[in-house]
Each structure stands twice: as structure tokens, then as C-alpha cells.
Design a protein around this motif. Structure first.
Motif, PDB file in Angstrom:
ATOM      1  N   HIS A   1      26.349  70.555  38.541  1.00 49.55           N
ATOM      2  CA  HIS A   1      26.414  69.328  39.342  1.00 49.55           C
ATOM      3  C   HIS A   1      25.150  69.252  40.194  1.00 49.55           C
ATOM      4  CE1 HIS A   1      27.744  66.534  42.467  1.00 49.55           C
ATOM      5  NE2 HIS A   1      28.762  66.207  41.695  1.00 49.55           N
ATOM      6  N   ASP A   2      24.351  68.196  40.001  1.00 47.95           N
ATOM      7  CA  ASP A   2      23.034  68.108  40.644  1.00 47.95           C
ATOM      8  C   ASP A   2      23.115  68.196  42.167  1.00 47.95           C
ATOM      9  OD1 ASP A   2      21.685  67.912  38.252  1.00 47.95           O
ATOM     10  OD2 ASP A   2      21.751  65.728  38.203  1.00 47.95           O
ATOM     11  N   GLN A   3      24.028  67.447  42.782  1.00 44.72           N
ATOM     12  CA  GLN A   3      24.126  67.442  44.247  1.00 44.72           C
ATOM     13  C   GLN A   3      24.543  68.814  44.770  1.00 44.72           C
ATOM     14  OE1 GLN A   3      26.778  64.493  45.865  1.00 44.72           O
ATOM     15  NE2 GLN A   3      26.333  65.016  47.973  1.00 44.72           N
ATOM     16  N   GLN A   4      25.524  69.431  44.105  1.00 47.49           N
ATOM     17  CA  GLN A   4      25.984  70.750  44.542  1.00 47.49           C
ATOM     18  C   GLN A   4      24.901  71.796  44.321  1.00 47.49           C
ATOM     19  OE1 GLN A   4      28.822  70.625  46.079  1.00 47.49           O
ATOM     20  NE2 GLN A   4      28.813  72.771  46.697  1.00 47.49           N
ATOM     21  N   LEU A   5      24.133  71.637  43.261  1.00 46.04           N
ATOM     22  CA  LEU A   5      23.019  72.550  43.001  1.00 46.04           C
ATOM     23  C   LEU A   5      22.036  72.522  44.161  1.00 46.04           C
ATOM     24  CD1 LEU A   5      21.482  74.413  40.947  1.00 46.04           C
ATOM     25  CD2 LEU A   5      20.309  72.335  40.181  1.00 46.04           C
ATOM     26  N   GLY A   6      21.716  71.321  44.660  1.00 47.01           N
ATOM     27  CA  GLY A   6      20.805  71.182  45.789  1.00 47.01           C
ATOM     28  C   GLY A   6      21.353  71.842  47.046  1.00 47.01           C
TER      29      GLY A   6
ATOM     30  N   VAL B   1      28.402  64.931  62.294  1.00 47.63           N
ATOM     31  CA  VAL B   1      27.417  64.872  61.199  1.00 47.63           C
ATOM     32  C   VAL B   1      27.313  66.228  60.521  1.00 47.63           C
ATOM     33  CG1 VAL B   1      24.972  64.529  60.649  1.00 47.63           C
ATOM     34  CG2 VAL B   1      26.115  63.008  62.281  1.00 47.63           C
ATOM     35  N   ILE B   2      27.311  67.283  61.321  1.00 49.47           N
ATOM     36  CA  ILE B   2      27.221  68.641  60.781  1.00 49.47           C
ATOM     37  C   ILE B   2      28.494  69.001  60.016  1.00 49.47           C
ATOM     38  CG2 ILE B   2      27.035  71.084  61.374  1.00 49.47           C
ATOM     39  CD1 ILE B   2      25.390  70.223  63.803  1.00 49.47           C
ATOM     40  N   PHE B   3      29.639  68.728  60.622  1.00 44.59           N
ATOM     41  CA  PHE B   3      30.899  69.102  60.001  1.00 44.59           C
ATOM     42  C   PHE B   3      31.137  68.366  58.683  1.00 44.59           C
ATOM     43  CE2 PHE B   3      32.604  70.039  64.513  1.00 44.59           C
ATOM     44  CZ  PHE B   3      31.970  71.279  64.489  1.00 44.59           C
ATOM     45  N   ASP B   4      30.576  67.165  58.552  1.00 47.79           N
ATOM     46  CA  ASP B   4      30.761  66.372  57.338  1.00 47.79           C
ATOM     47  C   ASP B   4      29.703  66.666  56.278  1.00 47.79           C
ATOM     48  OD1 ASP B   4      32.983  65.156  58.358  1.00 47.79           O
ATOM     49  OD2 ASP B   4      31.904  63.399  59.114  1.00 47.79           O
ATOM     50  N   SER B   5      28.701  67.478  56.610  1.00 48.15           N
ATOM     51  CA  SER B   5      27.619  67.737  55.658  1.00 48.15           C
ATOM     52  C   SER B   5      28.079  68.681  54.551  1.00 48.15           C
ATOM     53  CB  SER B   5      26.412  68.339  56.376  1.00 48.15           C
ATOM     54  OG  SER B   5      26.698  69.642  56.846  1.00 48.15           O
ATOM     55  N   ALA B   6      27.519  68.506  53.362  1.00 52.15           N
ATOM     56  CA  ALA B   6      27.905  69.323  52.209  1.00 52.15           C
ATOM     57  C   ALA B   6      27.572  70.790  52.416  1.00 52.15           C
ATOM     58  CB  ALA B   6      27.207  68.794  50.952  1.00 52.15           C
ATOM     59  N   ILE B   7      26.427  71.063  53.044  1.00 54.41           N
ATOM     60  CA  ILE B   7      26.021  72.462  53.214  1.00 54.41           C
ATOM     61  C   ILE B   7      26.931  73.184  54.200  1.00 54.41           C
ATOM     62  CG2 ILE B   7      24.330  72.100  55.065  1.00 54.41           C
ATOM     63  CD1 ILE B   7      22.545  74.167  53.551  1.00 54.41           C
ATOM     64  N   PHE B   8      27.472  72.461  55.191  1.00 50.72           N
ATOM     65  CA  PHE B   8      28.422  73.080  56.132  1.00 50.72           C
ATOM     66  C   PHE B   8      29.727  73.395  55.418  1.00 50.72           C
ATOM     67  CE2 PHE B   8      31.983  72.764  59.092  1.00 50.72           C
ATOM     68  CZ  PHE B   8      31.611  73.674  60.068  1.00 50.72           C
ATOM     69  N   LYS B   9      30.190  72.471  54.576  1.00 47.75           N
ATOM     70  CA  LYS B   9      31.451  72.675  53.878  1.00 47.75           C
ATOM     71  C   LYS B   9      31.371  73.825  52.885  1.00 47.75           C
ATOM     72  CE  LYS B   9      32.938  67.871  54.385  1.00 47.75           C
ATOM     73  NZ  LYS B   9      33.215  66.585  53.699  1.00 47.75           N
TER      74      LYS B   9
ATOM     75  N   MET C   1      21.236  76.576  50.743  1.00 47.33           N
ATOM     76  CA  MET C   1      21.966  77.712  51.293  1.00 47.33           C
ATOM     77  C   MET C   1      21.234  79.017  50.999  1.00 47.33           C
ATOM     78  SD  MET C   1      25.668  79.171  50.113  1.00 47.33           S
ATOM     79  CE  MET C   1      24.857  79.934  48.688  1.00 47.33           C
ATOM     80  N   ALA C   2      20.812  79.201  49.747  1.00 43.67           N
ATOM     81  CA  ALA C   2      20.129  80.436  49.351  1.00 43.67           C
ATOM     82  C   ALA C   2      18.815  80.604  50.098  1.00 43.67           C
ATOM     83  CB  ALA C   2      19.879  80.417  47.842  1.00 43.67           C
ATOM     84  N   GLU C   3      18.114  79.485  50.325  1.00 48.69           N
ATOM     85  CA  GLU C   3      16.842  79.557  51.043  1.00 48.69           C
ATOM     86  C   GLU C   3      17.058  79.905  52.511  1.00 48.69           C
ATOM     87  OE1 GLU C   3      12.914  76.766  52.023  1.00 48.69           O
ATOM     88  OE2 GLU C   3      14.579  75.950  50.847  1.00 48.69           O
ATOM     89  N   ARG C   4      18.033  79.259  53.147  1.00 49.54           N
ATOM     90  CA  ARG C   4      18.267  79.479  54.579  1.00 49.54           C
ATOM     91  C   ARG C   4      18.778  80.893  54.864  1.00 49.54           C
ATOM     92  NH1 ARG C   4      20.821  73.829  56.976  1.00 49.54           N
ATOM     93  NH2 ARG C   4      19.297  72.424  56.018  1.00 49.54           N
ATOM     94  N   LEU C   5      19.532  81.453  53.915  1.00 51.19           N
ATOM     95  CA  LEU C   5      20.085  82.792  54.112  1.00 51.19           C
ATOM     96  C   LEU C   5      19.224  83.872  53.463  1.00 51.19           C
ATOM     97  CD1 LEU C   5      23.882  82.018  53.529  1.00 51.19           C
ATOM     98  CD2 LEU C   5      22.701  82.339  55.699  1.00 51.19           C
ATOM     99  N   ASP C   6      18.088  83.467  52.911  1.00 53.58           N
ATOM    100  CA  ASP C   6      17.132  84.400  52.315  1.00 53.58           C
ATOM    101  C   ASP C   6      17.810  85.287  51.267  1.00 53.58           C
ATOM    102  OD1 ASP C   6      14.635  85.564  51.940  1.00 53.58           O
ATOM    103  OD2 ASP C   6      14.928  87.081  53.485  1.00 53.58           O
ATOM    104  N   LEU C   7      18.472  84.648  50.295  1.00 57.06           N
ATOM    105  CA  LEU C   7      19.205  85.384  49.268  1.00 57.06           C
ATOM    106  C   LEU C   7      18.343  85.762  48.069  1.00 57.06           C
ATOM    107  CD1 LEU C   7      22.594  83.444  49.240  1.00 57.06           C
ATOM    108  CD2 LEU C   7      21.917  85.422  50.604  1.00 57.06           C
TER     109      LEU C   7
END
Length: 218
Positions: free
Chosen positions: A107-112, A23-31, A117-123
Motif C-alpha cells: 500500500h503506497d500510503q502505508q509504505l510512506g 492533528v498529531i493524534f489523527d496522523s498516520a505515523i502516530f497511529k 518511521m524507519a528514518e526517524r527511529l534510525d532502523l
């Protein structure tokens, strides 16, 4: 192998918190994770982009366009996130100040995914946005350091709704000292995104003259 065994043991204890590895490996945020190991060619492209960006910022050069061309599956998604993250981390050390970097995608999905990513890494706040929002909220008289454009083939090439310009790449470049664009000319989807060959070659020529044209392959 060790990680897999540990993860599976944790999953048995708390399934809600530890989903199957697949599930993790297939998730967009992991990729799209900037922490993923790059291939040799991706790493070479990343190093080249960083060197070009740092050279431009250090010398005060503006109007720089790094054009990264490649088909689907060549790593154009993980490359900008990895490079973007590295520049934010190294900016203070290399340039003596934090770099003002922005990651743009239409791209709406990629934007999300990038917002997570930016939130989790505190960018920082407002570092991820759509090109139109970036264009409307920034003035050419006060340029940001770097704009990364993912899926550049989705940029608008004519006015539409809140975008009143004629070419989003041109408008992003006018507001950025360095623009890095990931482009796959075989994935244009709508009339508003149609790139006339002459216009596309114009931007490619800019990057080539600046020795900033990069081709990703498998």
C-alpha cells in the motif's frame, strides 16, 4: 493533562512547530507508531510473535509462518511496527547479533508512513519496501531473518508488471527464515489480490501446524 497544558503553551509560542494535538493524534505515523501502548491482547500477540521468532532463529528452523488474522480495527497495523521495532532492539541481546528484519507492505500510503518511521527511529536502510522489491532484491539461497508483511491481503496472487511470480507470500517465505503476516480476508480489493480459499487455507494450515496462528479480536 500536564502534557496537554505544556503542548498548548508551546503551540501559542510557535504554531509552525507545535500543531494542535488533534492533528498529531489523527496522523498516520502516530497511529502506526511502535512506541504506542498496546492493548492486553495486542501485547499478548506481540510477546507470542517475538517468542516464536526467537525460538526459530535460535534453533535454526526455517520456513516458519506466523499468520495473524483479524478484521479492521483490531490493531494489525500497530502490532507489526511495535514487534518489528522490538526485535531490532532486542536482536543483538537475545541472539548475539543484529537481526536482519524487513517490513513489507503493498500500500503506497502505508509504505510512506513506514519509511518515515524507519528514518526517524534510525532502523537502518532498506528495511521497509514493497514485496516485489524485496523479492527481486533477495535470493532464496541467502534468507533474511524475519519479514513482516502488513496488509497481507494486498499481496499479489498472480504476475503483474515487475512481479513475475504466482504468489508473493510464497516468494517472501522462500527468502525469509520467519515470515509474519497480518491478514484480513475481507479486504481483498483487486483481481490480482484474489485469494482462492484453498490457497488461503493452505497457508493457514502451515501456521497452525507450527502453532503460529494468531487471531486478533476487539
Amino acid at each position: 493533562e500536564i502534557f496537554g497544558k505544556v503542548w498548548n503553551a508551546l503551540m501559542k509560542e510557535q504554531k509552525e512547530l507545535f500543531p494542535p494535538e488533534s492533528v498529531i493524534f489523527d496522523s498516520a505515523i502516530f497511529k502506526a507508531s511502535p512506541l504506542k501502548k498496546l492493548t492486553k491482547k495486542q501485547q499478548e500477540a506481540k510477546d507470542l510473535i517475538i517468542s516464536r521468532v526467537m525460538a526459530a532463529i535460535s534453533s535454526g528452523k526455517e520456513g516458519q509462518l506466523v499468520f495473524v488474522q483479524g478484521e479492521a480495527g483490531t490493531g494489525k497495523t500497530v502490532l507489526p511496527t511495535s514487534t518489528f521495532y522490538e526485535l531490532i532492539r532486542q536482536g543483538q541481546e537475545i541472539c548475539g547479533r543484529p537481526l536482519d528484519c524487513h517490513l513489507l507492505v503493498n500500500h503506497d500510503q502505508q509504505l510512506g508512513v513506514y519509511e518515515q518511521m524507519a528514518e526517524r527511529l534510525d532502523l537502518g536502510d532498506n528495511v521497509v519496501s514493497k514485496p516485489t522489491s524485496f523479492i527481486n532484491s533477495h535470493n532464496p539461497s541467502s534468507k533474511v531473518d524475519v519479514s513482516f508483511i502488513d496488509e497481507g491481503h494486498l499481496l499479489l496472487t498472480q504476475g503483474k508488471q515487475s512481479y513475475q511470480g504466482t504468489n508473493q507470500l510464497e516468494d517472501v517465505m522462500a527468502r525469509s527464515k520467519v515470515t509474519v503476516i497480518m491478514f484480513d480476508e475481507f479486504q481483498v480489493l483487486t483481481a490480482e489480490e484474489y485469494w482462492e480459499q484453498e490457497v488461503l487455507e493452505h497457508f493457514k494450515d502451515i501456521s497452525k501446524k507450527q502453532e503460529n496462528h494468531i487471531t486478533l479480536d476487539y
